[in-house]
Structures are given as structure tokens and as C-alpha cells.
Write an enzyme that holds these catalytic residues in place. Structure first.
Site, short mmCIF file in Angstrom:
data_model
loop_
_atom_site.label_atom_id
_atom_site.label_comp_id
_atom_site.label_asym_id
_atom_site.label_seq_id
_atom_site.Cartn_x
_atom_site.Cartn_y
_atom_site.Cartn_z
N CYS A 260 0.94 -0.97 -0.25
CA CYS A 260 -0.12 0.08 -0.56
C CYS A 260 1.34 0.77 -0.05
O CYS A 260 1.47 1.88 0.88
CB CYS A 260 -1.22 0.05 1.37
SG CYS A 260 -1.68 -1.28 1.30
N ALA A 261 1.52 2.03 -1.05
CA ALA A 261 2.92 2.60 -1.47
C ALA A 261 2.80 4.10 -1.21
O ALA A 261 3.42 4.48 -0.97
CB ALA A 261 3.15 1.97 -2.62
N PRO A 263 2.36 7.38 0.01
CA PRO A 263 2.88 8.31 -1.22
C PRO A 263 4.59 8.06 -1.35
O PRO A 263 4.99 8.72 -2.31
CB PRO A 263 3.28 9.75 -0.76
CG PRO A 263 2.78 9.38 0.63
CD PRO A 263 1.47 8.43 0.83
N GLY A 265 7.02 6.92 1.05
CA GLY A 265 7.85 7.47 1.81
C GLY A 265 8.04 5.67 2.45
O GLY A 265 9.75 5.72 2.20
N CYS A 376 -0.69 3.21 10.70
CA CYS A 376 -0.26 4.11 11.98
C CYS A 376 -2.14 4.43 13.03
O CYS A 376 -2.45 5.73 13.06
CB CYS A 376 -0.06 5.51 10.78
SG CYS A 376 -1.44 6.10 9.72
C1 LIG Z 1 -0.96 4.61 5.09
S1 LIG Z 1 -1.48 4.78 3.12
C2 LIG Z 1 0.37 3.90 2.87
C3 LIG Z 1 1.67 4.92 3.11
C4 LIG Z 1 2.22 4.59 2.11
N1 LIG Z 1 2.91 3.35 2.75
C5 LIG Z 1 4.21 5.18 2.43
O1 LIG Z 1 4.75 5.11 3.66
O2 LIG Z 1 3.84 6.46 1.85
C6 LIG Z 1 -1.80 3.58 2.31
C7 LIG Z 1 -1.86 3.55 0.57
O3 LIG Z 1 -2.77 2.27 0.62
C8 LIG Z 1 -3.55 2.23 -0.37
N2 LIG Z 1 -4.77 1.46 -0.22
C9 LIG Z 1 -5.34 1.30 0.36
N3 LIG Z 1 -6.09 0.13 0.32
C10 LIG Z 1 -5.51 -0.34 -1.04
C11 LIG Z 1 -5.94 -1.73 -1.33
N4 LIG Z 1 -6.53 -2.41 -1.84
N5 LIG Z 1 -4.35 -2.11 -2.61
C12 LIG Z 1 -3.65 -0.84 -2.72
N6 LIG Z 1 -3.56 0.13 -2.01
C13 LIG Z 1 -4.28 0.05 -1.16
C14 LIG Z 1 -4.54 4.25 -0.53
O4 LIG Z 1 -5.28 4.04 -1.70
C15 LIG Z 1 -2.82 4.92 0.66
O5 LIG Z 1 -2.93 5.21 -0.65
#
Ligand SMILES: C[S@@+](CC[C@H](N)C(=O)[O-])C[C@H]1O[C@@H](n2cnc3c(N)ncnc32)[C@H](O)[C@@H]1O
Length: 441
Positions: A260-261, A263, A265, A376
Site C-alpha cells: 500500500c505504497a 505517497p 515514503g 498508523c
Molecule cells: C497508509 S497509506 C500508505 C503510506 C505509504 N506506505 C508511505 O509510507 O508513504 C495507505 C495507502 O494504501 C492505499 N490502499 C488502500 N487500500 C489498498 C488496496 N487494497 N490495495 C492497494 N493500495 C491500497 C491507499 O490508497 C493509500 O495510498
């Protein structure tokens, strides 16, 4: 304090709909009104419609001057941070609930008078001009009383408790006992700016190098003004948010998925360590942001737009980082809207999505491969409660040891990472994060 205020309840207030005795609203709008209108729109979006503050900021009119936008953000963030205290100060002067636009004008005026050091005449005049016409008199009368009390109006209030929604207070009390008060205290101020350095980068002047390797600068520092930003020498990431990728211990050449990548980081941390990274993100706009960030940092990764719960990789991975979507209640210092936009049912929805993602991630791992699951959130349902479920998905818990977390001896509980906003109080706190490491059986 309260009895004195209650004795004055309603005294001299103008009822909604009754015209004020003299014209409260000047013919020409007072300076600063566009800022307050934008702040009101931000409060309406977050408090009435439960939309994220960042989304509401994006939706402000493009023509708004950047300084007005920044000032509106500052006012709205203060109201959201101190909402309970502000409403408590206003309550003795309101016989009945005013409609939301008038309530928001009162909140903005009170925040400016009590917390933002706006000159009283400017705070009152702009709030009056902001209020719906029928409530201008009420707003004027109430804010004049608040101005007469001044910041002393906040003394004696149980601010940590008032400014924390009751369901969050109860959940954190159940999870962390008396530390709930320190957590709520930590939410009262803005968070510092934390950066993760690219390998070999030197910290900018004034940065504190934290024991875990992050750089810390004062709250309010503009990252784009720092030397080295355009060259990709660092990226913005809370010190706690940097821990899950550190704990995965990525090795050069390892095939690692960041599920779940955006933005990006954590993708950047893994790529900077030399891993062969596949970054999976579902949301198209966030995929674009992820790609932009990697381009600025000049770090390579294969970016895939897909739902990680159903995506099938071409070959199993050596390791996976699953930074799952969550209620983000660990980030309230940075995002004070979260305290008001989230509801208990959002926790349940997040837990279900997280469980699906854990099960999917387990199937993508090579035997013996490692998974870090992180959120988080301060809610235990989104952290510790997943341990038993993960074992059922073919994963074995691989506990962290305190030696893996320099400078954070209290952050490992039952082999899991658990940081809280009240950790590192002398350094400016940190986000609340959970992480656990598993091995594919
Ligand atoms: C907590 S944020 C991730 C922050 C990221 N790991 C970072 O360190 O910058 C969660 C992300 O997961 C994405 N997301 C949510 N459900 C998802 C899914 N089923 N498959 C892929 N991405 C997903 C969201 O759009 C969001 O960008």
C-alpha cells in the site's frame, strides 16, 4: 469558573433571527475576510461532512491567495485541535444550538481571541462578517464576552479530555491506561517536520539527528525551502513512520513488495537500501504522486496500480511491507481533523480491509519470507488484535527485540512495535504506529 459562567448564561445575547440593535456588519467587508471564509469552508467540510482536511484544502478556490490559504489552514487546524475547549468556553453564552455556519464563525472567532493572538477587534469583526446575517448579532455579543474574558477563559478546563472525542478517550484508556492523558496532551501542538535522509546525505542546519536516523526540524519548517529538496536528498516522513521499513531490514537485490505504497515514503526507504522494489497502490491519483516522489528522489521501483487484496504477483517475494490503510488515529498531531472525521464504525471497516490484505500478502511470500504489517493507528483492533488472525493465514509472529529500536526502549511490547504521540516528549513526540513482523510458514 463554570458556575460563574453559568450565572451569565445568555445574559445580553441576541436571539437568532432578532435584528441586532445597531448594524453589526460594516458596509465594506473587514480585511482578512477571505481567510476566515476559507477557514469556515474547511470546518464545514471536516466537521459537517467528515471529509479529510487535506481534501478540503485542495477544494478551496484556486484564486485564493496562498497566504490566505495558509492562514485559513492554521485557523481551521487550531479549531479542530481545540474544538472541545472552544465549545466549552462558548457554551454558557448560547441558549440553543446555532446552525453550523454560525457555530463555525463563533469557533473561528474564539480560536483567534483565545489561542491565535489575533487583535480582538479584528477577530470579532471578521467573525461577525462571516456569520449568516440573522446571527451576526449573536456572534458579536458572544465574542465580545469571550474577548473580555481573554485566554483566561481556558484556564481550569480539562483540555486534554475536552479536546478528545469520548470514544477515542475510552478506547485509548482501555488500551494504554493513564497514558491516555499524555497522548491527548501530545495532540495539542503541531508536530515537528521529520525527514528521512537518502544514503550519504548531510542534515540541514538546525536539524536534530534522531537515534533512529531521522532528521527533525521545527514545526512549520517548509520542506521545499530546505537545501537538497529538489536534488532528492531527503523525504518527509515522521520518525515513527520510518520504523517499519527499518525493521524489515531490506537487503540489496532482495525482491520486496510494498503493498500500500503511496505517497511512497517506505518505498523510498526500501529502494534506497538497494532492494528490487515493487510498489503496489490502488488509487490512480496516489500512484501519480508516488511516481513523482520517486522521480524527485531518483530512486527506482516498479510501480503497479492494483488492489493488493486481489493482485497476483508474477513470482513470490522475499519480503513484503504492508502499511495498510487505517483510521490514522496515530497521526492526530499532524492531522487534527482525524479526531473528528473518524467514527467507531470506521475502525471496523479498516480492520476488515487489513485482514484481507494480510491474508493476500501471506500468499505472495516465498516460504520463510518475512512480512511487516504496519498501521498508523492507536486502536488496538488495527494492531495487536491482528496477531491471532495472521497466524491463521499461515504466518508466524517473529518478535522484535528492543535492541532493534535504538533510543526507543519502551516501543516494543509483546514483540510488536507500538509507538505513541507521547513518546520522546522532550524531542517533540512521534506518530502512533503499530508494526509486527511475521514469517511465512
Ligand atoms: C497508509 S497509506 C500508505 C503510506 C505509504 N506506505 C508511505 O509510507 O508513504 C495507505 C495507502 O494504501 C492505499 N490502499 C488502500 N487500500 C489498498 C488496496 N487494497 N490495495 C492497494 N493500495 C491500497 C491507499 O490508497 C493509500 O495510498
Amino acid at each position: 469558573m463554570m458556575p460563574a459562567r453559568l450565572a451569565r448564561r445568555g445574559a445580553g445575547c441576541h436571539e437568532a433571527g432578532r435584528p441586532p440593535p445597531d448594524p453589526q456588519r460594516p458596509l465594506t467587508p473587514p480585511p482578512g475576510l477571505p481567510t476566515r471564509k476559507a477557514a469556515r469552508d474547511l470546518l464545514a467540510a471536516t466537521l459537517d461532512e467528515r471529509r479529510p482536511l487535506e481534501e478540503a484544502l485542495e477544494a478551496l478556490p484556486r484564486r485564493l491567495d496562498p497566504r490566505d490559504r495558509a492562514a485559513a489552514h492554521r485557523i481551521a487546524a487550531m479549531v479542530l485541535r481545540r474544538l472541545g475547549s472552544i465549545d466549552e468556553v462558548l457554551s454558557p453564552y448560547l441558549r440553543k444550538e446555532p446552525p453550523p455556519p454560525a457555530r463555525h464563525a463563533l469557533r473561528i472567532g474564539a480560536a483567534e481571541l483565545l489561542l491565535l493572538e489575533t487583535p480582538p477587534h479584528a477577530a470579532v469583526a471578521t467573525a461577525v462578517a462571516l456569520a449568516p446575517r440573522a446571527f451576526a448579532g449573536l456572534v458579536n455579543a458572544v465574542l465580545r464576552k469571550v474577548a473580555a474574558e481573554g485566554p483566561a477563559a481556558l484556564e481550569g478546563l480539562d483540555a486534554p479530555r475536552l479536546d478528545t472525542p469520548a470514544w477515542l478517550w475510552a478506547a485509548w484508556h482501555a488500551a494504554y491506561g493513564p497514558a491516555v492523558r499524555a497522548i491527548a496532551e501530545a495532540h495539542r501542538g503541531p508536530a515537528p517536520l521529520d525527514l528521512t535522509p537518502a544514503p550519504g546525505a548531510e542534515p540541514p542546519a538546525g536539524a536534530e539527528v534522531l537515534p533512529t536516523g531521522s532528521w527533525r526540524l521545527a514545526a512549520g519548517t517548509r520542506v521545499t525551502d530546505l537545501p537538497g529538496f529538489a536534488e532528492g536528498r531527503f523525504w518527509v516522513q515522521d520518525a515513527a513512520a520510518a520504523l517499519p521499513a527499518l525493521l524489515l531490514k531490506p537487503q540489496p537485490g532482495e525482491r520486496i513488495a510494498d503493498l500500500c505504497a503511496a505517497p511512497g515514503g517506505k518505498t523510498a526507504q526500501l529502494a534506497a537500501a538497494g532492494a528490487d522494489v515493487t510498489a503496489v497502490e490502488r488509487d490512480a491519483a496516489r500512484v501519480a504522486r508516488l511516481a513523482e516522489n520517486l522521480a524527485r528522489l531518483r530512486l527506482p521501483a516498479t510501480v503497479v496500480q492494483a488492489d493488493a487484496a486481489t493482485w497476483a504477483p508474477p513470482a513470490p517475494f522475499d519480503a513484503i511491507l504492508l502499511d495498510a490503510p487505517c483510521t490514522a488515529t496515530g497521526t492526530i498531531r499532524r492531522h487534527p481533523d482525524v479526531a473528528h472525521t473518524k467514527r467507531p464504525r470506521d475502525v471496523q471497516g479498516a480492520v476488515e480491509a487489513q485482514a484481507r490484505l494480510i491474508a493476500a500478502a501471506a500468499k505472495m511470500l516465498a516460504p520463510g519470507g518475512r512480512l511487516i504489517f504496519a498501521t498508523c493507528s492507536l486502536q488496538r483492533e488495527e494492531g495487536e488484535a491482528h496477531l491471532a488472525r495472521a497466524e491463521g493465514a499461515g504466518l508466524r509472529h517473529d518478535p522484535f527485540t528492543p535492541a532493534e529500536l535504538p533510543g526507543l526502549p519502551d516501543a516494543v511490547t509483546d514483540g510488536c512495535l507500538r509507538t505513541r504521540p507521547d513518546f520522546w516528549p522532550d524531542r517533540g513526540g512521534m506518530d502512533g504506529f503499530f508494526a509486527a513482523r511475521f514469517r511465512r510458514v
